[in-house]
Scaffold this motif. Structure first.
Motif, PDB file in Angstrom:
ATOM      1  N   HIS A 164      16.781 -19.220 -16.775  1.00 45.24           N
ATOM      2  CA  HIS A 164      16.495 -18.821 -18.159  1.00 45.24           C
ATOM      3  C   HIS A 164      17.740 -18.140 -18.695  1.00 45.24           C
ATOM      4  CE1 HIS A 164      14.284 -17.590 -21.725  1.00 45.24           C
ATOM      5  NE2 HIS A 164      14.859 -16.402 -21.597  1.00 45.24           N
ATOM      6  N   ALA A 165      18.456 -18.849 -19.562  1.00 43.49           N
ATOM      7  CA  ALA A 165      19.722 -18.346 -20.111  1.00 43.49           C
ATOM      8  C   ALA A 165      20.775 -18.156 -19.022  1.00 43.49           C
ATOM      9  CB  ALA A 165      19.513 -17.054 -20.895  1.00 43.49           C
ATOM     10  N   GLY A 166      20.590 -18.849 -17.883  1.00 35.25           N
ATOM     11  CA  GLY A 166      21.588 -18.836 -16.823  1.00 35.25           C
ATOM     12  C   GLY A 166      22.544 -19.992 -16.982  1.00 35.25           C
ATOM     13  N   SER A 167      22.984 -20.582 -15.894  1.00 32.97           N
ATOM     14  CA  SER A 167      24.003 -21.629 -15.989  1.00 32.97           C
ATOM     15  C   SER A 167      23.470 -22.891 -16.669  1.00 32.97           C
ATOM     16  CB  SER A 167      24.542 -21.973 -14.598  1.00 32.97           C
ATOM     17  OG  SER A 167      23.524 -22.498 -13.766  1.00 32.97           O
ATOM     18  N   PHE A 168      22.185 -23.229 -16.456  1.00 30.86           N
ATOM     19  CA  PHE A 168      21.646 -24.463 -17.020  1.00 30.86           C
ATOM     20  C   PHE A 168      21.577 -24.399 -18.545  1.00 30.86           C
ATOM     21  CE2 PHE A 168      18.259 -27.397 -18.273  1.00 30.86           C
ATOM     22  CZ  PHE A 168      18.634 -28.543 -17.600  1.00 30.86           C
ATOM     23  N   GLU A 169      20.831 -23.447 -19.064  1.00 32.58           N
ATOM     24  CA  GLU A 169      20.680 -23.365 -20.518  1.00 32.58           C
ATOM     25  C   GLU A 169      21.980 -22.963 -21.211  1.00 32.58           C
ATOM     26  OE1 GLU A 169      16.189 -22.607 -21.865  1.00 32.58           O
ATOM     27  OE2 GLU A 169      17.147 -20.815 -21.054  1.00 32.58           O
ATOM     28  N   THR A 170      22.755 -22.095 -20.592  1.00 33.12           N
ATOM     29  CA  THR A 170      24.015 -21.690 -21.218  1.00 33.12           C
ATOM     30  C   THR A 170      24.970 -22.870 -21.294  1.00 33.12           C
ATOM     31  OG1 THR A 170      23.714 -19.432 -20.402  1.00 33.12           O
ATOM     32  CG2 THR A 170      25.920 -20.040 -21.135  1.00 33.12           C
ATOM     33  N   SER A 171      24.993 -23.706 -20.261  1.00 35.52           N
ATOM     34  CA  SER A 171      25.825 -24.908 -20.297  1.00 35.52           C
ATOM     35  C   SER A 171      25.406 -25.835 -21.434  1.00 35.52           C
ATOM     36  CB  SER A 171      25.749 -25.656 -18.963  1.00 35.52           C
ATOM     37  OG  SER A 171      26.371 -24.944 -17.925  1.00 35.52           O
ATOM     38  N   LEU A 172      24.096 -26.001 -21.612  1.00 33.37           N
ATOM     39  CA  LEU A 172      23.608 -26.837 -22.711  1.00 33.37           C
ATOM     40  C   LEU A 172      24.070 -26.289 -24.056  1.00 33.37           C
ATOM     41  CD1 LEU A 172      19.959 -27.516 -21.461  1.00 33.37           C
ATOM     42  CD2 LEU A 172      21.816 -29.189 -21.608  1.00 33.37           C
ATOM     43  N   MET A 173      23.981 -24.989 -24.241  1.00 34.22           N
ATOM     44  CA  MET A 173      24.408 -24.380 -25.498  1.00 34.22           C
ATOM     45  C   MET A 173      25.924 -24.494 -25.681  1.00 34.22           C
ATOM     46  SD  MET A 173      21.897 -23.332 -27.374  1.00 34.22           S
ATOM     47  CE  MET A 173      22.614 -22.085 -28.461  1.00 34.22           C
ATOM     48  N   ALA A 175      27.674 -26.915 -24.725  1.00 36.61           N
ATOM     49  CA  ALA A 175      27.951 -28.313 -25.049  1.00 36.61           C
ATOM     50  C   ALA A 175      27.604 -28.669 -26.488  1.00 36.61           C
ATOM     51  CB  ALA A 175      27.194 -29.229 -24.093  1.00 36.61           C
ATOM     52  N   CYS A 176      26.566 -28.016 -27.044  1.00 34.64           N
ATOM     53  CA  CYS A 176      26.110 -28.443 -28.372  1.00 34.64           C
ATOM     54  C   CYS A 176      26.262 -27.399 -29.466  1.00 34.64           C
ATOM     55  CB  CYS A 176      24.648 -28.886 -28.304  1.00 34.64           C
ATOM     56  SG  CYS A 176      23.436 -27.554 -28.112  1.00 34.64           S
ATOM     57  N   ALA A 177      26.450 -26.136 -29.091  1.00 37.52           N
ATOM     58  CA  ALA A 177      26.533 -25.070 -30.103  1.00 37.52           C
ATOM     59  C   ALA A 177      27.411 -23.944 -29.583  1.00 37.52           C
ATOM     60  CB  ALA A 177      25.134 -24.559 -30.448  1.00 37.52           C
ATOM     61  N   ARG A 178      28.633 -24.285 -29.241  1.00 34.19           N
ATOM     62  CA  ARG A 178      29.536 -23.322 -28.597  1.00 34.19           C
ATOM     63  C   ARG A 178      29.712 -22.048 -29.422  1.00 34.19           C
ATOM     64  NH1 ARG A 178      33.218 -23.875 -24.258  1.00 34.19           N
ATOM     65  NH2 ARG A 178      33.935 -21.779 -23.791  1.00 34.19           N
ATOM     66  N   ALA A 222      28.371 -21.302 -16.164  1.00 34.04           N
ATOM     67  CA  ALA A 222      28.120 -22.357 -17.148  1.00 34.04           C
ATOM     68  C   ALA A 222      29.418 -22.967 -17.657  1.00 34.04           C
ATOM     69  CB  ALA A 222      27.320 -21.787 -18.321  1.00 34.04           C
ATOM     70  N   SER A 223      29.317 -24.201 -18.117  1.00 32.68           N
ATOM     71  CA  SER A 223      30.465 -24.872 -18.738  1.00 32.68           C
ATOM     72  C   SER A 223      29.963 -25.957 -19.683  1.00 32.68           C
ATOM     73  CB  SER A 223      31.371 -25.509 -17.680  1.00 32.68           C
ATOM     74  OG  SER A 223      30.745 -26.634 -17.083  1.00 32.68           O
ATOM     75  N   ALA A 224      30.772 -26.286 -20.667  1.00 30.80           N
ATOM     76  CA  ALA A 224      30.405 -27.358 -21.599  1.00 30.80           C
ATOM     77  C   ALA A 224      30.294 -28.691 -20.872  1.00 30.80           C
ATOM     78  CB  ALA A 224      31.429 -27.440 -22.728  1.00 30.80           C
ATOM     79  N   GLU A 225      31.139 -28.890 -19.864  1.00 35.25           N
ATOM     80  CA  GLU A 225      31.100 -30.139 -19.104  1.00 35.25           C
ATOM     81  C   GLU A 225      29.761 -30.299 -18.383  1.00 35.25           C
ATOM     82  OE1 GLU A 225      35.033 -29.030 -20.183  1.00 35.25           O
ATOM     83  OE2 GLU A 225      33.564 -27.900 -18.985  1.00 35.25           O
ATOM     84  N   GLU A 226      29.288 -29.197 -17.780  1.00 30.20           N
ATOM     85  CA  GLU A 226      27.974 -29.238 -17.140  1.00 30.20           C
ATOM     86  C   GLU A 226      26.884 -29.506 -18.172  1.00 30.20           C
ATOM     87  OE1 GLU A 226      26.588 -28.839 -13.921  1.00 30.20           O
ATOM     88  OE2 GLU A 226      28.633 -29.379 -13.363  1.00 30.20           O
ATOM     89  N   GLU A 228      27.133 -31.199 -20.951  1.00 31.66           N
ATOM     90  CA  GLU A 228      27.155 -32.614 -21.320  1.00 31.66           C
ATOM     91  C   GLU A 228      26.425 -33.450 -20.283  1.00 31.66           C
ATOM     92  OE1 GLU A 228      28.132 -34.225 -23.948  1.00 31.66           O
ATOM     93  OE2 GLU A 228      29.002 -32.530 -25.033  1.00 31.66           O
ATOM     94  N   ALA A 229      26.656 -33.146 -19.013  1.00 31.56           N
ATOM     95  CA  ALA A 229      25.983 -33.887 -17.942  1.00 31.56           C
ATOM     96  C   ALA A 229      24.473 -33.663 -17.992  1.00 31.56           C
ATOM     97  CB  ALA A 229      26.549 -33.470 -16.593  1.00 31.56           C
ATOM     98  N   HIS A 230      24.068 -32.420 -18.240  1.00 30.11           N
ATOM     99  CA  HIS A 230      22.636 -32.128 -18.331  1.00 30.11           C
ATOM    100  C   HIS A 230      21.994 -32.849 -19.512  1.00 30.11           C
ATOM    101  CE1 HIS A 230      22.971 -29.370 -15.108  1.00 30.11           C
ATOM    102  NE2 HIS A 230      23.413 -28.327 -15.780  1.00 30.11           N
ATOM    103  N   PHE A 231      22.667 -32.862 -20.657  1.00 32.90           N
ATOM    104  CA  PHE A 231      22.114 -33.552 -21.829  1.00 32.90           C
ATOM    105  C   PHE A 231      21.984 -35.051 -21.558  1.00 32.90           C
ATOM    106  CE2 PHE A 231      23.253 -30.027 -24.910  1.00 32.90           C
ATOM    107  CZ  PHE A 231      21.968 -29.865 -25.383  1.00 32.90           C
ATOM    108  N   GLU A 232      22.941 -35.618 -20.884  1.00 29.04           N
ATOM    109  CA  GLU A 232      22.878 -37.044 -20.550  1.00 29.04           C
ATOM    110  C   GLU A 232      21.643 -37.323 -19.697  1.00 29.04           C
ATOM    111  OE1 GLU A 232      24.246 -41.079 -20.411  1.00 29.04           O
ATOM    112  OE2 GLU A 232      24.747 -39.381 -21.710  1.00 29.04           O
TER     113      GLU A 232
END
Length: 250
Positions: A164-173, A175-178, A222-226, A228-232
């Motif tokens: 919750h707001a860790g690496s998964f969700e932060t990575s998604l954000m 990637a789409c709303a830096r 977290a990272s934007a690259e991660e 992007e992979a999660h969104f895919e």
């Protein structure tokens, strides 16, 4: 069909034209709740809209048009209800809202797919109940339960542990709303234990689970690259789930 698939940005005449192709309605279901000091309370809604956008692109490639309905921004957020900015609907209210919006959309669209990322048990139960009640009312509606074994193997350790707001969700954000990620705060946050084990032990709030800052996991990983992979992966899962739903209805 028009290039724009976001219904809130379209005129009624543009929507009327798009409906001639019998599109699917993608209904983003978000929550307004605390996501640590580094992410906005609209995080779940932002992610749901982007999931829907990417799914619409994949569906289009499969020859199935889709429009993204205006998002539902409130649902069940009991775990974080004590935090400022969190707005949690009573489950029955959330079910009625989602059911009625779905039934209304289904009158004009080929089908309606609820799209959301929030994994709080009470929230998921509301979405499942709304889907079943909409079906009983004659609507073609589906909801993809990301927590099912079929999908969890693809979504990674952070998601499965109860991020919750860790690496998964932060990575998604990222990637789409830096611009909405508070980077100074993000890089200063220590890792927290995931939320999943605490929930299994019966805790009822983020604070009881040790999340005094309303995040679980490791935002610094977290990272934007991660993201992007999660969104895919998420868009692939939703696309397959929607196509399977339509296969039983066509």
């Amino acid at each position: 069909m028009a290039e724009n698939v976001l219904m809130p940005e379209m005129s009624w005449t543009e929507i009327e034209e798009a409906l001639k192709e019998r599109p699917v309605a993608l209904l983003p279901v978000g929550n307004t709740e605390a996501h640590g000091p580094h992410l906005p309370v609209a995080t779940d809604t932002v992610i749901a809209i982007e999931m829907a956008r990417r799914t619409a692109l994949k569906l289009k490639k499969r020859g199935l048009p889709a429009l993204i309905a205006p998002p539902i921004t409130f649902c069940v957020s009991e775990l974080g209800a004590e935090f400022p900015g969190t707005v949690s609907l009573p489950p029955d209210t959330a079910v009625a809202l989602l059911r009625d919006v779905s039934v209304t959309l289904a009158k004009k669209f080929r089908a309606v797919a609820l799209v959301g990322i929030n994994q709080e048990a009470a929230n998921l139960e509301a979405l499942k109940r709304a889907t079943e009640e909409a079906k009983k009312a004659g609507a073609s509606v589906c909801f993809t339960e990301l927590g099912k074994k079929r999908w969890t193997d693809r979504l990674g350790a952070a998601f499965n542990a109860g991020d919750h707001a860790g690496s998964f969700e932060t990575s998604l954000m990222m990637a789409c709303a830096r611009s909405q990620v508070r980077e100074k705060e993000r890089i200063s946050l220590p890792p927290m234990d995931p939320l999943g084990p605490a929930l299994k032990n019966g805790v009822k709030t983020f604070a009881e689970a040790g999340g005094e800052d309303a995040y679980f996991g490791d935002p610094t990983a977290a990272s934007a690259e991660e993201g992007e992979a999660h969104f895919e992966t998420l868009a692939d899962i939703l696309t397959l789930s929607i196509l399977e739903h339509l296969g039983s209805k066509m």
